[in-house]
Write a protein that holds these residues in place. Structure first.
Motif, PDB file in Angstrom:
ATOM      1  N   TYR A   1       4.746  -2.941   2.742  1.00  0.00           N
ATOM      2  CA  TYR A   1       4.531  -4.284   2.220  1.00  0.00           C
ATOM      3  C   TYR A   1       4.009  -5.181   3.346  1.00  0.00           C
ATOM      4  N   TYR A   2       2.935  -5.889   3.036  1.00  0.00           N
ATOM      5  CA  TYR A   2       2.287  -6.761   3.995  1.00  0.00           C
ATOM      6  C   TYR A   2       2.301  -8.201   3.506  1.00  0.00           C
ATOM      7  N   CYS A   3       2.495  -9.131   4.412  1.00  0.00           N
ATOM      8  CA  CYS A   3       2.252 -10.517   4.046  1.00  0.00           C
ATOM      9  C   CYS A   3       0.909 -10.937   4.621  1.00  0.00           C
TER      10      CYS A   3
ATOM     11  N   PHE B   1      -2.422  -6.293  -4.536  1.00  0.00           N
ATOM     12  CA  PHE B   1      -1.756  -7.587  -4.562  1.00  0.00           C
ATOM     13  C   PHE B   1      -0.403  -7.459  -5.259  1.00  0.00           C
ATOM     14  N   VAL B   2       0.595  -8.140  -4.708  1.00  0.00           N
ATOM     15  CA  VAL B   2       1.918  -8.168  -5.318  1.00  0.00           C
ATOM     16  C   VAL B   2       2.243  -9.573  -5.831  1.00  0.00           C
ATOM     17  N   ALA B   3       2.119 -10.554  -4.943  1.00  0.00           N
ATOM     18  CA  ALA B   3       2.479 -11.921  -5.328  1.00  0.00           C
ATOM     19  C   ALA B   3       1.828 -12.906  -4.366  1.00  0.00           C
ATOM     20  N   GLY B   4       1.631 -14.136  -4.866  1.00  0.00           N
ATOM     21  CA  GLY B   4       1.078 -15.194  -4.034  1.00  0.00           C
ATOM     22  C   GLY B   4       1.761 -16.507  -4.344  1.00  0.00           C
ATOM     23  N   ILE B   5       1.736 -17.417  -3.367  1.00  0.00           N
ATOM     24  CA  ILE B   5       2.385 -18.707  -3.532  1.00  0.00           C
ATOM     25  C   ILE B   5       1.524 -19.789  -2.896  1.00  0.00           C
ATOM     26  N   SER B   6       1.460 -20.920  -3.572  1.00  0.00           N
ATOM     27  CA  SER B   6       0.623 -22.023  -3.124  1.00  0.00           C
ATOM     28  C   SER B   6       1.209 -22.700  -1.891  1.00  0.00           C
TER      29      SER B   6
ATOM     30  N   TRP C   1      -3.153 -11.136   8.478  1.00  0.00           N
ATOM     31  CA  TRP C   1      -2.274 -10.107   7.927  1.00  0.00           C
ATOM     32  C   TRP C   1      -1.188  -9.744   8.919  1.00  0.00           C
ATOM     33  N   GLY C   2      -0.023  -9.403   8.377  1.00  0.00           N
ATOM     34  CA  GLY C   2       1.023  -8.858   9.202  1.00  0.00           C
ATOM     35  C   GLY C   2       0.877  -7.356   9.376  1.00  0.00           C
ATOM     36  N   GLN C   3       1.814  -6.783  10.107  1.00  0.00           N
ATOM     37  CA  GLN C   3       1.772  -5.349  10.393  1.00  0.00           C
ATOM     38  C   GLN C   3       2.425  -4.506   9.297  1.00  0.00           C
ATOM     39  N   GLY C   4       3.208  -5.139   8.471  1.00  0.00           N
ATOM     40  CA  GLY C   4       3.805  -4.430   7.345  1.00  0.00           C
ATOM     41  C   GLY C   4       5.236  -4.003   7.600  1.00  0.00           C
ATOM     42  N   THR C   5       5.971  -3.840   6.507  1.00  0.00           N
ATOM     43  CA  THR C   5       7.327  -3.320   6.548  1.00  0.00           C
ATOM     44  C   THR C   5       7.472  -2.280   5.442  1.00  0.00           C
ATOM     45  N   GLN C   6       8.102  -1.171   5.788  1.00  0.00           N
ATOM     46  CA  GLN C   6       8.215  -0.060   4.841  1.00  0.00           C
ATOM     47  C   GLN C   6       9.354  -0.297   3.859  1.00  0.00           C
ATOM     48  N   VAL C   7       9.053  -0.109   2.605  1.00  0.00           N
ATOM     49  CA  VAL C   7      10.072  -0.117   1.551  1.00  0.00           C
ATOM     50  C   VAL C   7      10.049   1.253   0.895  1.00  0.00           C
ATOM     51  N   THR C   8      11.190   1.910   0.886  1.00  0.00           N
ATOM     52  CA  THR C   8      11.307   3.223   0.264  1.00  0.00           C
ATOM     53  C   THR C   8      12.414   3.164  -0.777  1.00  0.00           C
ATOM     54  N   VAL C   9      12.061   3.516  -1.998  1.00  0.00           N
ATOM     55  CA  VAL C   9      13.012   3.493  -3.101  1.00  0.00           C
ATOM     56  C   VAL C   9      13.306   4.930  -3.490  1.00  0.00           C
ATOM     57  N   SER C  10      14.549   5.303  -3.385  1.00  0.00           N
ATOM     58  CA  SER C  10      14.944   6.677  -3.719  1.00  0.00           C
ATOM     59  C   SER C  10      15.447   6.730  -5.157  1.00  0.00           C
TER      60      SER C  10
ATOM     61  N   GLN D   1       0.846  -1.188   0.000  1.00  0.00           N
ATOM     62  CA  GLN D   1       0.000   0.000   0.000  1.00  0.00           C
ATOM     63  C   GLN D   1       0.877   1.231   0.000  1.00  0.00           C
ATOM     64  N   ALA D   2       0.763   1.988  -1.066  1.00  0.00           N
ATOM     65  CA  ALA D   2       1.497   3.242  -1.187  1.00  0.00           C
ATOM     66  C   ALA D   2       0.664   4.373  -0.597  1.00  0.00           C
ATOM     67  N   PRO D   3       1.306   5.451  -0.199  1.00  0.00           N
ATOM     68  CA  PRO D   3       0.560   6.581   0.377  1.00  0.00           C
ATOM     69  C   PRO D   3      -0.533   7.075  -0.555  1.00  0.00           C
ATOM     70  N   GLY D   4      -1.734   7.195  -0.018  1.00  0.00           N
ATOM     71  CA  GLY D   4      -2.852   7.704  -0.797  1.00  0.00           C
ATOM     72  C   GLY D   4      -3.467   6.707  -1.763  1.00  0.00           C
TER      73      GLY D   4
END
Length: 122
Positions: free
Chosen positions: A94-96, A47-52, A112-121, A39-42
């Protein structure tokens, strides 16, 4: 008590790579489909990816499928998301997530998890 704990996020330059991890507890991990969302701001969560359950089948969003690999280690109760060639538009929390139903069932995820921030500069 079900817990999904993400790690591996951080600040990375455009073109770089990150490997996210999600450690699960409180569920029979190998019986659960695992997914990554972001989830990006705003913006809405997407969905990003899933695995069986076994890891033999995977799904990816078109925006990441050529740059990302989802995998799992059922012995470690952990799912991973390797992301390469990162772009500024990958910046998000990013959430799993986990669910019992099959990979392409279309059912909502149960945990759901709590999420981890990914920031790409750039």
């Amino acid at each position: 008590q079900v817990q999904l704990v993400e790690s591996g996020g951080g600040l990375v330059q455009a073109g770089g790579s990150l490997r996210l991890s999600c450690a699960a507890s409180g569920i029979p991990f190998s019986n659960y489909v695992m997914g990554w969302f972001r989830q990006a701001p705003g913006k809405e969560r997407e969905f990003v990816a899933g695995i069986s359950w076994s890891g033999s089948s995977t799904d990816y969003a078109d925006t990441v499928k050529d740059r990302s690999t989802i995998s799992r280690d059922n012995a470690k109760n952990t799912v991973y998301l390797q992301m390469n060639s990162l772009k500024s538009e990958d910046t998000a929390v990013y959430y799993c997530a986990a669910r019992r139903s099959s990979l392409r069932s279309g059912r909502p995820y149960d945990y759901w998890g709590q999420g981890t921030q990914v920031t790409v500069s750039s």
